[in-house]
Design an enzyme around this catalytic site. Structure first.
Site, PDB file in Angstrom:
ATOM      1  N   ASP A  15     -22.270  10.297  43.643  1.00  0.00           N
ATOM      2  CA  ASP A  15     -22.546   9.676  42.352  1.00  0.00           C
ATOM      3  C   ASP A  15     -21.441  10.079  41.376  1.00  0.00           C
ATOM      4  O   ASP A  15     -21.372  11.233  40.953  1.00  0.00           O
ATOM      5  CB  ASP A  15     -23.913  10.152  41.854  1.00  0.00           C
ATOM      6  CG  ASP A  15     -24.385   9.425  40.607  1.00  0.00           C
ATOM      7  OD1 ASP A  15     -23.619   8.613  40.059  1.00  0.00           O
ATOM      8  OD2 ASP A  15     -25.527   9.673  40.181  1.00  0.00           O
ATOM      9  N   HIS A  61     -26.064   5.352  44.289  1.00  0.00           N
ATOM     10  CA  HIS A  61     -26.818   4.320  43.571  1.00  0.00           C
ATOM     11  C   HIS A  61     -25.916   3.146  43.224  1.00  0.00           C
ATOM     12  O   HIS A  61     -24.747   3.307  42.869  1.00  0.00           O
ATOM     13  CB  HIS A  61     -27.546   4.889  42.350  1.00  0.00           C
ATOM     14  CG  HIS A  61     -26.735   5.218  41.153  1.00  0.00           C
ATOM     15  ND1 HIS A  61     -26.408   4.289  40.184  1.00  0.00           N
ATOM     16  CD2 HIS A  61     -26.204   6.393  40.716  1.00  0.00           C
ATOM     17  CE1 HIS A  61     -25.724   4.878  39.212  1.00  0.00           C
ATOM     18  NE2 HIS A  61     -25.582   6.153  39.520  1.00  0.00           N
ATOM     19  N   HIS A 110     -21.735   5.818  30.679  1.00  0.00           N
ATOM     20  CA  HIS A 110     -22.826   4.975  30.189  1.00  0.00           C
ATOM     21  C   HIS A 110     -22.396   4.094  29.010  1.00  0.00           C
ATOM     22  O   HIS A 110     -23.204   3.801  28.126  1.00  0.00           O
ATOM     23  CB  HIS A 110     -24.039   5.822  29.799  1.00  0.00           C
ATOM     24  CG  HIS A 110     -24.825   6.287  30.982  1.00  0.00           C
ATOM     25  ND1 HIS A 110     -26.044   6.923  30.881  1.00  0.00           N
ATOM     26  CD2 HIS A 110     -24.579   6.208  32.321  1.00  0.00           C
ATOM     27  CE1 HIS A 110     -26.503   7.213  32.091  1.00  0.00           C
ATOM     28  NE2 HIS A 110     -25.626   6.789  32.986  1.00  0.00           N
ATOM     29  N   ASP A 143     -19.601   4.955  37.349  1.00  0.00           N
ATOM     30  CA  ASP A 143     -21.005   5.336  37.507  1.00  0.00           C
ATOM     31  C   ASP A 143     -21.854   4.104  37.803  1.00  0.00           C
ATOM     32  O   ASP A 143     -22.338   3.470  36.879  1.00  0.00           O
ATOM     33  CB  ASP A 143     -21.488   6.019  36.231  1.00  0.00           C
ATOM     34  CG  ASP A 143     -22.906   6.527  36.329  1.00  0.00           C
ATOM     35  OD1 ASP A 143     -23.409   6.654  37.455  1.00  0.00           O
ATOM     36  OD2 ASP A 143     -23.504   6.789  35.270  1.00  0.00           O
ATOM     37  N   GLU A 199     -31.498   3.718  39.869  1.00  0.00           N
ATOM     38  CA  GLU A 199     -31.278   5.155  39.647  1.00  0.00           C
ATOM     39  C   GLU A 199     -31.226   5.461  38.161  1.00  0.00           C
ATOM     40  O   GLU A 199     -31.728   6.499  37.708  1.00  0.00           O
ATOM     41  CB  GLU A 199     -29.973   5.593  40.321  1.00  0.00           C
ATOM     42  CG  GLU A 199     -29.698   7.097  40.269  1.00  0.00           C
ATOM     43  CD  GLU A 199     -28.883   7.568  39.065  1.00  0.00           C
ATOM     44  OE1 GLU A 199     -28.650   8.780  38.945  1.00  0.00           O
ATOM     45  OE2 GLU A 199     -28.483   6.714  38.235  1.00  0.00           O
ATOM     46  N   GLU A 200     -30.609   4.563  37.409  1.00  0.00           N
ATOM     47  CA  GLU A 200     -30.373   4.833  35.988  1.00  0.00           C
ATOM     48  C   GLU A 200     -31.650   4.862  35.159  1.00  0.00           C
ATOM     49  O   GLU A 200     -31.620   5.298  34.012  1.00  0.00           O
ATOM     50  CB  GLU A 200     -29.401   3.791  35.416  1.00  0.00           C
ATOM     51  CG  GLU A 200     -27.994   3.825  36.012  1.00  0.00           C
ATOM     52  CD  GLU A 200     -27.190   5.053  35.605  1.00  0.00           C
ATOM     53  OE1 GLU A 200     -27.746   5.941  34.934  1.00  0.00           O
ATOM     54  OE2 GLU A 200     -25.995   5.109  35.953  1.00  0.00           O
TER      55      GLU A 200
END
Length: 501
Positions: free
Chosen positions: A347, A274, A447, A286, A318-319
């Site tokens: 990923d 992603h 994140h 990420d 994707e998130e």
């Protein structure tokens, strides 16, 4: 010029293949070793630097719907076109904004009247479409009373809705699979609305606001307390008035799909990662790490005279719910899905406190989700052999549905890949195997704004990029160990036998 270079590479490889020992495996072995030498961690780092610069210039992130994501698409698509790939930008939808005009309604109208309190007894599932329906409630594969530990599979499979009467409101229990699966299955069964209620164990009784990123069912949907669901399930002929009044605005982003010019289009080897970050940060581990690695592999193998068609997917959104990969798979006909012989997912492959984790294709760990579709075990084995050749340990990681392999597995495509860890805490046993620090997360910046270029472990990134190169080249020349794809009906039966949701 490009054809000349392909011929030169093929000609140079023939003496190597003839000189290779019989156990080496032929051209797949020759080209795998050649590609591993060509793929450089320093080149992967250059792509990560570019992603960081894009985020810095665009508000600090590369999230879906942002200028940073659009610039990432331009960067990747430009590199792939210059390498000679056929590049397609596939538009996909995501929720740009959602808000409620008024509080939701959940009232029992029969056999006796009762009103449930909005934002207390139940909440609207964001981003529910608007809808106003009064209909009988029908329970779907409920586990009542609940078991001591979470076990409910209510609504996880289309088969759960056997006998469901279209037009009724589906009553589904939380558990086991993502809420999105329950929504999609309910809509496909003809439900006019959906009530999901909490499963019932301690800590799993009350509802709360949730954003599940799913709107495509087109039906109003709410999340209710266990007590509400239990009461409705125990009331024969329960009829309810369900209403959601919301503003739902969709946006569009692009997947980047690149395909080799060479190779048999009936046998497609697909690699994916992603491309988006979360809004909170630039997303360099990420998932800049996975995107940068497969981009480097694509550039280096562009001239290879591959036997099987090689396809690369850089997924949008994707998130916020695997939306890019999910809509890509949904857009394919059954024949097109059958041509994809393996899907390899990457990923987060440069986590600072890393472990080398391989998706558990054969369920040898016997944890969480069952084995992947037939052939997933062979993907795991091929990756494992590469790490073994470097005398590096690996551990399994579950197909838990948190990354883009999910939509491929759901339609029976064998899948596998590499993961170096997210917010989970590294154990002392894992620290003994891989180094690093026990007691903290594999990626402490998961994140967060600190997922920058400084958040990537160069060693893990380099090793994992080589592992990607090795598996990509081997599958590009040989699909040995991957079962032939069956018809859609047989594939569905095989998945059911494997216990896959």
């Amino acid at each position: 010029m490009r054809r000349t270079l392909i011929v030169v590479i093929a000609a140079l490889s023939l003496p190597l293949a003839m000189a290779a020992p019989a156990h080496a495996g032929g051209l797949d072995d020759v080209f795998a070793k050649l590609l591993v030498k060509q793929v450089k961690g320093s080149n992967v780092k250059k792509h990560l630097d570019a992603f960081q610069a894009i985020a810095t210039a665009n508000g600090g992130n590369r999230a879906a719907g942002s200028p940073g994501y659009d610039a990432s698409v331009d960067y990747v698509a430009g590199k792939l076109r210059r390498a000679g790939y056929k590049v397609t930008l596939q538009p996909i939808n995501f929720v740009e904004s959602w808000s409620e005009n008024s509080a939701p309604v959940l009232d029992r109208t029969a056999p006796s009247a009762k009103s449930y309190a909005p934002n207390e007894d139940f909440f609207t599932f964001q981003p529910s479409p608007s809808g106003d329906v009064t209909a009988e409630v029908q329970g779907v594969d409920l586990t009542l009373p609940p078991t001591p530990e979470p076990t409910s599979t209510s609504g996880c499979e289309a088969a759960d809705f056997a006998g469901f009467v279209p037009g009724r409101i589906a009553l589904v229990q939380r558990g086991t699979c993502p809420f999105v699966n329950k929504v999609q299955n309910a809509a496909a069964a003809g439900a006019s609305g959906l009530i999901v209620f909490n499963e019932g164990q301690p800590g799993r009784t009350d509802a709360n606001p949730l954003d599940i990123g799913e709107w495509r069912g087109g039906i109003p949907m709410v999340y209710a307390d266990f007590a509400v669901g239990q009461e409705l399930a125990a009331t024969p002929g329960a009829t309810v008035h369900l209403k959601v009044d919301a503003n739902l605005v969709l946006g569009t982003n692009n997947n980047v799909i690149a395909e080799s010019r060479a190779g048999d289009s009936r046998n497609v080897v697909m690699l994916g990662a992603h491309l988006d970050s979360v809004p909170e940060g630039p997303g360099i581990n990420d998932n800049g790490s996975g995107s940068a690695a497969i981009l480097e592999v694509a550039e280096q193998m562009a001239l290879y005279p591959v036997k099987n068609k090689v396809r690369f997917g850089f997924w949008a959104a994707e998130e916020i719910g695997l939306l890019g990969s999910d809509q890509y798979v949904a857009s394919l006909s059954q024949a097109q899905r059958d041509r994809i012989k393996v899907y390899l997912n990457f990923d987060m492959i440069g986590s600072p406190n890393y472990a080398y984790m391989l998706y558990d294709g054969d369920d040898s760990d016997a944890e969480g989700s069952p084995a992947g579709p037939p052939g997933s075990d062979e993907i795991e084995r091929r990756l494992e052999r590469f790490y073994d050749s470097l005398h590096l340990p690996t551990i399994g990681t579950d197909f838990d549905g948190r990354s883009d392999y999910g939509p491929f597995i759901a339609v029976g495509i064998p899948a596998g890949g590499i993961f170096t860890g997210a917010e989970e805490i590294k154990t002392p046993e894992e620290a003994a195997l891989f180094g690093g620090t026990a007691g903290i997360a594999f990626d402490p910046c998961y994140h967060q704004a600190c997922d920058t270029i400084a958040n990537v472990n160069a060693k893990a990134l380099d090793v994992d990029a080589d592992a990607i190169a090795d598996s990509a080249a081997r599958f590009a020349f040989s699909l040995k160990g991957i079962p032939k794809r069956t018809t859609a009906k047989k594939a569905a039966a095989a998945l059911s036998a494997e216990g896959t949701r």
